[in-house]
Motif scaffolding. Structure first.
Motif, mmCIF file in Angstrom:
data_model
loop_
_atom_site.group_PDB
_atom_site.id
_atom_site.type_symbol
_atom_site.label_atom_id
_atom_site.label_comp_id
_atom_site.label_asym_id
_atom_site.label_seq_id
_atom_site.Cartn_x
_atom_site.Cartn_y
_atom_site.Cartn_z
ATOM 1 N N ILE A 1 -5.914 7.650 -4.516
ATOM 2 C CA ILE A 1 -5.055 5.945 -4.667
ATOM 3 C C ILE A 1 -3.572 6.882 -4.036
ATOM 4 C CG2 ILE A 1 -3.115 4.015 -6.015
ATOM 5 C CD1 ILE A 1 -5.950 3.860 -7.451
ATOM 6 N N ASN A 2 -3.031 6.011 -3.491
ATOM 7 C CA ASN A 2 -1.553 6.866 -2.789
ATOM 8 C C ASN A 2 -1.074 5.887 -3.571
ATOM 9 O OD1 ASN A 2 1.236 7.818 -1.468
ATOM 10 N ND2 ASN A 2 0.261 7.035 0.398
ATOM 11 N N LYS A 3 0.026 6.677 -4.874
ATOM 12 C CA LYS A 3 0.713 6.349 -5.107
ATOM 13 C C LYS A 3 2.213 5.981 -5.237
ATOM 14 C CE LYS A 3 -2.045 7.989 -9.630
ATOM 15 N NZ LYS A 3 -1.921 8.486 -10.690
ATOM 16 N N SER A 4 2.840 6.741 -4.082
ATOM 17 C CA SER A 4 3.721 6.649 -3.503
ATOM 18 C C SER A 4 3.835 5.003 -2.511
ATOM 19 C CB SER A 4 4.720 7.765 -2.924
ATOM 20 O OG SER A 4 3.391 8.163 -1.271
ATOM 21 N N SER A 5 2.743 4.825 -2.086
ATOM 22 C CA SER A 5 3.225 3.380 -1.439
ATOM 23 C C SER A 5 2.917 2.296 -2.632
ATOM 24 C CB SER A 5 2.243 3.297 -0.551
ATOM 25 O OG SER A 5 1.424 2.090 -0.335
ATOM 26 N N SER A 6 3.878 1.721 -3.218
ATOM 27 C CA SER A 6 3.711 0.477 -4.006
ATOM 28 C C SER A 6 2.648 -0.596 -3.580
ATOM 29 C CB SER A 6 5.297 0.013 -4.143
ATOM 30 O OG SER A 6 5.569 -0.260 -3.061
ATOM 31 N N VAL A 7 3.085 -0.842 -2.054
ATOM 32 C CA VAL A 7 1.559 -1.730 -1.483
ATOM 33 C C VAL A 7 0.000 -1.500 -2.103
ATOM 34 C CG1 VAL A 7 0.297 -2.614 -0.035
ATOM 35 C CG2 VAL A 7 3.184 -2.815 -0.031
ATOM 36 N N GLU A 8 -0.251 0.206 -1.388
ATOM 37 C CA GLU A 8 -2.042 0.214 -2.244
ATOM 38 C C GLU A 8 -1.784 0.811 -3.525
ATOM 39 O OE1 GLU A 8 -4.189 4.922 -0.976
ATOM 40 O OE2 GLU A 8 -2.518 3.612 0.236
#
Length: 154
Positions: A1-8
């Motif tokens: 999970i890309n935690k820097s992307s709020s959407v993802e």
């Protein structure tokens, strides 16, 4: 999970329970449970890892509640890579450790359990981020909300 992307991150958090539910099989690696060298019967071997299993940190983490309840098939492995059993064979032990009703562990629809009972399953669980104490329950209650980190536990 890309935690820097709020959407993802939002999509992942809101989909996690469904991912586990739809999985054919889930595997749990218990890094703090060791079988060690066993001499004798299977029963004596069990005695060496059962106390560690009962005290495993995995059962105290917030996010692992979904990993335990959602999938039909869950297999537990020790730090040594030894299979300890599955959710079916260890159901009584898991119930004693977590307080989760046996019927919930056996796949009964979560909507058949009261809100209070489902909340009690998470009472002693810990999360790194305080908001995750709520977010890890989304699938347990079949709700979807956008996570907003920084708002606190309340």
């Amino acid at each position: 999970i890309n935690k820097s992307s709020s959407v993802e991150l939002s999509e992942a958090i809101n989909s996690m329970f469904r991912w586990y539910h739809d999985a054919a099989k889930c595997y749990v690696y218990l890094s703090d449970v060791s079988v060690g060298v066993s001499v004798g019967s299977d029963l004596s071997s069990q005695r060496t890892w059962k106390p560690a299993f009962q005290n495993s940190r995995w059962f105290t983490r917030g996010w692992t509640l979904q990993e335990l309840v959602a999938p039909t098939s869950v297999e537990f492995f020790s730090a040594d890579g030894e299979r300890l059993g599955d959710k079916v064979s260890l159901v009584e032990e898991i119930h004693e450790i977590t307080g989760i009703c046996v019927q919930a562990l056996q796949g009964r629809a979560l909507s058949e359990f009261s809100l209070h009972e489902r909340m009690s399953w998470a009472e002693r669980r810990e999360t790194t981020r305080e908001e995750d104490a709520a977010y890890c329950l989304l699938g347990i209650f079949d709700i979807h909300i956008p996570p907003i980190y920084g708002e606190g536990r309340q």
